[in-house]
Design a protein around this motif. Structure first.
Motif, PDB file in Angstrom:
ATOM      1  N   ARG A 135     -19.052 -43.270 -50.175  1.00  0.00           N
ATOM      2  CA  ARG A 135     -18.898 -41.862 -50.498  1.00  0.00           C
ATOM      3  C   ARG A 135     -17.434 -41.518 -50.740  1.00  0.00           C
ATOM      4  O   ARG A 135     -16.556 -41.937 -49.995  1.00  0.00           O
ATOM      5  CB  ARG A 135     -19.430 -41.031 -49.333  1.00  0.00           C
ATOM      6  CG  ARG A 135     -20.001 -39.695 -49.737  1.00  0.00           C
ATOM      7  CD  ARG A 135     -20.939 -39.173 -48.670  1.00  0.00           C
ATOM      8  NE  ARG A 135     -20.217 -38.852 -47.447  1.00  0.00           N
ATOM      9  CZ  ARG A 135     -19.996 -37.604 -47.041  1.00  0.00           C
ATOM     10  NH1 ARG A 135     -20.430 -36.588 -47.745  1.00  0.00           N
ATOM     11  NH2 ARG A 135     -19.349 -37.381 -45.920  1.00  0.00           N
ATOM     12  N   GLU A 136     -17.189 -40.730 -51.781  1.00  0.00           N
ATOM     13  CA  GLU A 136     -15.833 -40.238 -52.063  1.00  0.00           C
ATOM     14  C   GLU A 136     -15.491 -39.163 -51.040  1.00  0.00           C
ATOM     15  O   GLU A 136     -16.326 -38.332 -50.712  1.00  0.00           O
ATOM     16  CB  GLU A 136     -15.786 -39.615 -53.457  1.00  0.00           C
ATOM     17  CG  GLU A 136     -15.724 -40.622 -54.585  1.00  0.00           C
ATOM     18  CD  GLU A 136     -14.362 -41.303 -54.682  1.00  0.00           C
ATOM     19  OE1 GLU A 136     -13.351 -40.619 -54.440  1.00  0.00           O
ATOM     20  OE2 GLU A 136     -14.322 -42.506 -54.995  1.00  0.00           O
ATOM     21  N   ARG A 137     -14.272 -39.167 -50.546  1.00  0.00           N
ATOM     22  CA  ARG A 137     -13.899 -38.138 -49.582  1.00  0.00           C
ATOM     23  C   ARG A 137     -12.674 -37.389 -50.049  1.00  0.00           C
ATOM     24  O   ARG A 137     -11.783 -37.943 -50.663  1.00  0.00           O
ATOM     25  CB  ARG A 137     -13.567 -38.777 -48.234  1.00  0.00           C
ATOM     26  CG  ARG A 137     -14.766 -39.228 -47.505  1.00  0.00           C
ATOM     27  CD  ARG A 137     -14.354 -39.712 -46.153  1.00  0.00           C
ATOM     28  NE  ARG A 137     -14.895 -38.839 -45.144  1.00  0.00           N
ATOM     29  CZ  ARG A 137     -14.705 -39.026 -43.840  1.00  0.00           C
ATOM     30  NH1 ARG A 137     -13.939 -39.994 -43.428  1.00  0.00           N
ATOM     31  NH2 ARG A 137     -15.251 -38.222 -42.972  1.00  0.00           N
ATOM     32  N   ALA A 195     -14.257 -29.784 -49.482  1.00  0.00           N
ATOM     33  CA  ALA A 195     -13.501 -30.631 -48.557  1.00  0.00           C
ATOM     34  C   ALA A 195     -14.205 -30.712 -47.207  1.00  0.00           C
ATOM     35  O   ALA A 195     -14.304 -31.772 -46.600  1.00  0.00           O
ATOM     36  CB  ALA A 195     -12.086 -30.081 -48.381  1.00  0.00           C
ATOM     37  N   LEU A 196     -14.707 -29.566 -46.756  1.00  0.00           N
ATOM     38  CA  LEU A 196     -15.382 -29.505 -45.462  1.00  0.00           C
ATOM     39  C   LEU A 196     -16.605 -30.416 -45.466  1.00  0.00           C
ATOM     40  O   LEU A 196     -16.825 -31.204 -44.553  1.00  0.00           O
ATOM     41  CB  LEU A 196     -15.806 -28.052 -45.216  1.00  0.00           C
ATOM     42  CG  LEU A 196     -16.087 -27.607 -43.794  1.00  0.00           C
ATOM     43  CD1 LEU A 196     -14.854 -27.760 -42.938  1.00  0.00           C
ATOM     44  CD2 LEU A 196     -16.543 -26.148 -43.781  1.00  0.00           C
ATOM     45  N   LEU A 197     -17.400 -30.338 -46.529  1.00  0.00           N
ATOM     46  CA  LEU A 197     -18.612 -31.153 -46.607  1.00  0.00           C
ATOM     47  C   LEU A 197     -18.281 -32.636 -46.716  1.00  0.00           C
ATOM     48  O   LEU A 197     -18.958 -33.469 -46.133  1.00  0.00           O
ATOM     49  CB  LEU A 197     -19.469 -30.719 -47.799  1.00  0.00           C
ATOM     50  CG  LEU A 197     -20.169 -29.373 -47.634  1.00  0.00           C
ATOM     51  CD1 LEU A 197     -20.810 -28.942 -48.946  1.00  0.00           C
ATOM     52  CD2 LEU A 197     -21.222 -29.432 -46.536  1.00  0.00           C
ATOM     53  N   SER A 198     -17.217 -32.943 -47.437  1.00  0.00           N
ATOM     54  CA  SER A 198     -16.910 -34.364 -47.612  1.00  0.00           C
ATOM     55  C   SER A 198     -16.279 -34.956 -46.353  1.00  0.00           C
ATOM     56  O   SER A 198     -16.265 -36.164 -46.171  1.00  0.00           O
ATOM     57  CB  SER A 198     -16.006 -34.572 -48.818  1.00  0.00           C
ATOM     58  OG  SER A 198     -14.654 -34.549 -48.444  1.00  0.00           O
ATOM     59  N   ALA A 199     -15.769 -34.088 -45.466  1.00  0.00           N
ATOM     60  CA  ALA A 199     -15.145 -34.589 -44.228  1.00  0.00           C
ATOM     61  C   ALA A 199     -16.179 -35.003 -43.198  1.00  0.00           C
ATOM     62  O   ALA A 199     -15.872 -35.738 -42.269  1.00  0.00           O
ATOM     63  CB  ALA A 199     -14.231 -33.516 -43.627  1.00  0.00           C
ATOM     64  N   VAL A 200     -17.415 -34.530 -43.342  1.00  0.00           N
ATOM     65  CA  VAL A 200     -18.445 -34.854 -42.356  1.00  0.00           C
ATOM     66  C   VAL A 200     -19.124 -36.148 -42.744  1.00  0.00           C
ATOM     67  O   VAL A 200     -19.727 -36.240 -43.811  1.00  0.00           O
ATOM     68  CB  VAL A 200     -19.513 -33.743 -42.291  1.00  0.00           C
ATOM     69  CG1 VAL A 200     -20.524 -34.045 -41.206  1.00  0.00           C
ATOM     70  CG2 VAL A 200     -18.859 -32.404 -42.065  1.00  0.00           C
ATOM     71  N   PRO A 201     -19.032 -37.182 -41.908  1.00  0.00           N
ATOM     72  CA  PRO A 201     -19.706 -38.433 -42.265  1.00  0.00           C
ATOM     73  C   PRO A 201     -21.220 -38.311 -42.148  1.00  0.00           C
ATOM     74  O   PRO A 201     -21.738 -37.650 -41.258  1.00  0.00           O
ATOM     75  CB  PRO A 201     -19.145 -39.440 -41.264  1.00  0.00           C
ATOM     76  CG  PRO A 201     -18.534 -38.659 -40.166  1.00  0.00           C
ATOM     77  CD  PRO A 201     -18.278 -37.281 -40.658  1.00  0.00           C
ATOM     78  N   ILE A 202     -21.938 -38.948 -43.067  1.00  0.00           N
ATOM     79  CA  ILE A 202     -23.395 -38.953 -43.064  1.00  0.00           C
ATOM     80  C   ILE A 202     -23.878 -40.116 -42.207  1.00  0.00           C
ATOM     81  O   ILE A 202     -23.275 -41.187 -42.202  1.00  0.00           O
ATOM     82  CB  ILE A 202     -23.922 -39.095 -44.515  1.00  0.00           C
ATOM     83  CG1 ILE A 202     -23.513 -37.867 -45.321  1.00  0.00           C
ATOM     84  CG2 ILE A 202     -25.429 -39.274 -44.543  1.00  0.00           C
ATOM     85  CD1 ILE A 202     -23.857 -37.961 -46.781  1.00  0.00           C
ATOM     86  N   THR A 203     -24.968 -39.900 -41.487  1.00  0.00           N
ATOM     87  CA  THR A 203     -25.455 -40.932 -40.567  1.00  0.00           C
ATOM     88  C   THR A 203     -26.231 -42.020 -41.316  1.00  0.00           C
ATOM     89  O   THR A 203     -27.374 -42.309 -41.007  1.00  0.00           O
ATOM     90  CB  THR A 203     -26.361 -40.313 -39.497  1.00  0.00           C
ATOM     91  OG1 THR A 203     -27.322 -39.489 -40.156  1.00  0.00           O
ATOM     92  CG2 THR A 203     -25.582 -39.484 -38.509  1.00  0.00           C
TER      93      THR A 203
END
Lengths: 340, 344
Positions: free
Chosen positions: B291-293, B275-283
């Protein structure tokens, strides 16, 4: 899409003891209905002052809007009197600030604060306004909203307070929402919650959003278009994809390369932009970014570049083209050493 | 300690560290850090404990960077401080190169502090505004009785150069420097006494992105030059991935997962890490929008009343009854990949 907001040659200066700080120095940009525009740049680049100028919240003295027009729904905000401005602020244009702790009144309940704007702008009765307040809290995902309206801000967590701020901002169906670093003070999982709610509601209400942030990931996810600011000017403007994939201004190139990527599997040394942004009290000749620029040529020291359309819809303020002139790149520090 | 530093002031009073590169430098077993909560108008009585750090076991290898991530209040800073004995742990063991730190007291502990230093988050409040740069960097040298007289002056100049500041600025005061430069002063102060181990507590969070990159590069250079070991505490997951060799994820005082950098980011096993990794948007706008969040609901519970069983069960999308009843074991699922979850 219809034009909602047009900022034309806006100049906001601060008259301080050290001299005149040209915080915003002639910016021109626009925002269409329902669009999300991001204003990015480092501290002191003038992005917050731009937003405050729109709402005419610049403290005077020392600050003053010295030139320009800000046309919102066809009317110049800078020519309005206080009463006209009050009918627009919080109603047609709403704002969410960075600090959810200090933007709420600690001695009023959440319900009272939500009702204030609704009653003032929509003319609802107290009972109707309370019902609406509960609906708004439910909309931003506050559990047991009918009970929580009676709570005070200190009984809410940081993320919940920021959701209350968003509920308040959207309570009068504004046409424009200005969000100044709305999630900087929040943790990442809460940041994601708050931004998703904000983006969803803005889409549902067809509200245009001006989001001010230094988080490039947030820009990549939510913004349709991006304005990059440096030293009080817009140095690059275009669709998010154009600006991220093919930056045309060396400062943007540097900014993108200096942020580590979450999905990077290889360790690559970060590119840095050496030096510091210029002091805005000094008159700047030529390009303000020149001392830190790897692509600078003689012309950059003398001619101030104009914002030019480099490809359809993609504007940059640069004499060079870093996409094409990669071979002529000389690190700014070496160029300075050679000059001495 | 081996250093490649040159010059007369580079390395003079080096102690001999027996720990070799790649061996365990700091070993932590069952670390607990509780803070008492007192109540009562006239007689203060302890009514509860805040379990800021609850039963952590991990190690830090000599020469590596161990990243420690988590949201505010998860106990990552407390862990860093308890490791170098700025807080005295409630329970557990911290073994530093063969010495049990939790048993050290007084002068023994003070002498040992030379080997472990700290870099703070806020470059404004962590420097004394009334001290010049040479006083700030000279103070730890004076405390440990290193480099007397002219040698100290040379040492300070050497340190300033190492952190990328002009030695001519030695007499200036903190307010004359920018945020990035101040952070360099803070790094210089930590570096002055030739430590082996540095706890970096959010060292770049207060800085603008371009300045942040400068400081990250500096920390990497210094690590290589002086053979340093870092515990790098931060909430920015991209920065942590960039600088760390291994990464640990904390939540509500407990460690959830620990693995090699790429393993953790590409193959996260714990639902919180995911969850933590998916919450950070990629630049990257194109990638990011498809991306699935996983959006977690609710807030982090109070560490005063952590939920029974797994502390993450109140927000976990895959929690079952077992998670609400039994604390998951901290186990090594595959070699070097540790996780605390019943569902893995």
């Amino acid at each position: 899409m219809a034009r909602l907001l047009e900022v034309n040659n806006l100049k906001t200066y601060f008259f301080t003891e050290e001299g005149v700080v040209r915080a915003v120095n002639g910016v021109t940009w626009h925002l269409d209905e329902g669009e999300t525009l991001a204003l990015v740049g480092e501290s002191g680049s003038g992005k917050s002052v731009t937003a405050m100028s729109i709402l005419r919240l610049i403290p005077n003295p020392p600050g003053r809007i010295v030139e320009g027009t800000i046309t919102f729904e066809g009317k110049d905000l800078l020519k309005m009197n206080d009463a006209e401005l009050r009918s627009i602020r919080g109603n047609r244009i709403a704002m969410v600030f960075q600090e959810p702790m200090t933007s709420l009144n600690p001695v009023l309940t959440i319900g009272q604060q939500l009702r204030e704007a609704i009653q003032l702008h929509l003319g609802l009765s107290t009972d109707d306004a309370t019902t609406r307040a509960v609906e708004l809290l439910e909309l931003v995902g506050i559990p047991e909203a009918d009970q929580r309206v009676k709570d005070y801000p200190h009984q809410f967590s940081g993320g919940m307070r920021q959701r209350v701020m968003i509920a308040m901002a959207l309570s009068c169906n504004p046409r424009l929402l200005i969000a100044d670093e709305p999630t900087t003070a929040l943790d990442v999982t809460i940041q994601a919650q708050v931004l998703e709610i904000m983006a969803r509601l803005a889409t549902d209400l067809n509200t245009a959003v001006l989001i001010i942030t230094h988080n490039l990931g947030v820009v990549a996810r939510y913004a349709d278009r991006v304005n990059v600011m440096y030293a009080g000017e817009i140095v690059e403007s275009g669709s998010a994809v154009d600006v991220f994939k093919r930056p045309r201004m060396p400062y943007t190139v540097g900014l993108m390369a200096s942020v580590p990527r979450l999905d990077a599997t290889e360790h690559v040394r970060l590119t840095t932009i050496e030096g510091q942004p210029p002091l805005l009290v000094q008159e700047i000749h030529g390009c303000p970014f020149r001392p830190r620029c790897d692509w600078a040529i003689d012309k950059c020291a003398t001619d101030h570049p104009e914002l030019e359309e480099k490809e359809p819809g993609h504007w940059a303020r640069c004499h060079r083209n870093p996409q094409v002139d990669e071979k002529t790149r000389v690190p700014a520090s070496e160029a300075a050493a050679a000059a001495n | 300690m081996t250093t490649t530093a040159s010059g007369s002031a580079g390395s003079k009073v080096a102690y001999q560290s027996t720990v070799k590169h790649g061996e365990t430098l700091v070993n932590v077993e069952g670390l607990k850090m509780y803070f008492p909560v007192n109540a009562g108008l006239f007689v203060q009585k302890k009514v509860a404990d805040v379990r800021a750090v609850d039963n952590l076991s991990f190690h830090v290898l000599k020469g590596e960077t161990l990243g420690l991530v988590g949201e505010s209040g998860c106990g990552k800073s407390t862990t860093g401080r308890a490791l170098i004995q700025l807080y005295r742990p409630t329970d557990g063991s911290v073994n530093f190169g063969g010495t049990e730190l939790t048993k050290l007291k007084g002068n023994d502990l003070r002498r040992f502090r030379r080997r472990m230093q700290m870099i703070f988050q806020d470059p404004y409040s962590s420097l004394n505004p009334r001290m010049s740069v040479q006083q700030i960097i000279g103070e730890p040298l004076a405390i440990h009785g290193l480099y007397k007289g002219n040698e100290r002056k040379e040492r300070i100049e050497y340190i300033l150069q190492a952190v990328g500041l002009n030695p001519a600025f030695a007499r200036r005061y903190p307010h004359e420097f920018s945020g990035g430069q101040r952070q360099r002063i803070g790094i210089g102060r930590a570096l002055a006494v030739e430590p082996e181990f540095i706890v970096c507590d959010e060292p770049v969070s207060a800085l603008d992105v371009s300045i942040q990159a400068q400081v990250i590069n500096l920390l990497e250079d210094l690590q290589e030059q002086f053979g340093l070991t870092y515990l790098f505490i931060a909430h920015d997951l991209a920065v942590v991935r960039h600088i760390s060799d291994r990464v640990a994820v904390m939540y509500l005082g407990k460690m959830m997962e620990l693995a090699d950098r790429n393993e953790l980011y590409q193959n996260p096993l714990h639902p919180y890490t995911k969850a933590l990794l998916s919450a950070v948007p990629i630049t990257d706008p194109e990638l990011e929008r498809t991306r699935e969040r996983i959006i977690l609901t609710g807030d982090v519970p109070s560490p005063l009343r952590p939920p029974p069983g797994c502390v993450f069960n109140t927000r976990c999308p895959i929690a079952v009854d077992e998670c609400r009843e039994r604390v998951p074991e901290w186990r090594e699922i595959v070699p070097t990949h540790w996780v605390a979850c019943h569902r893995v």
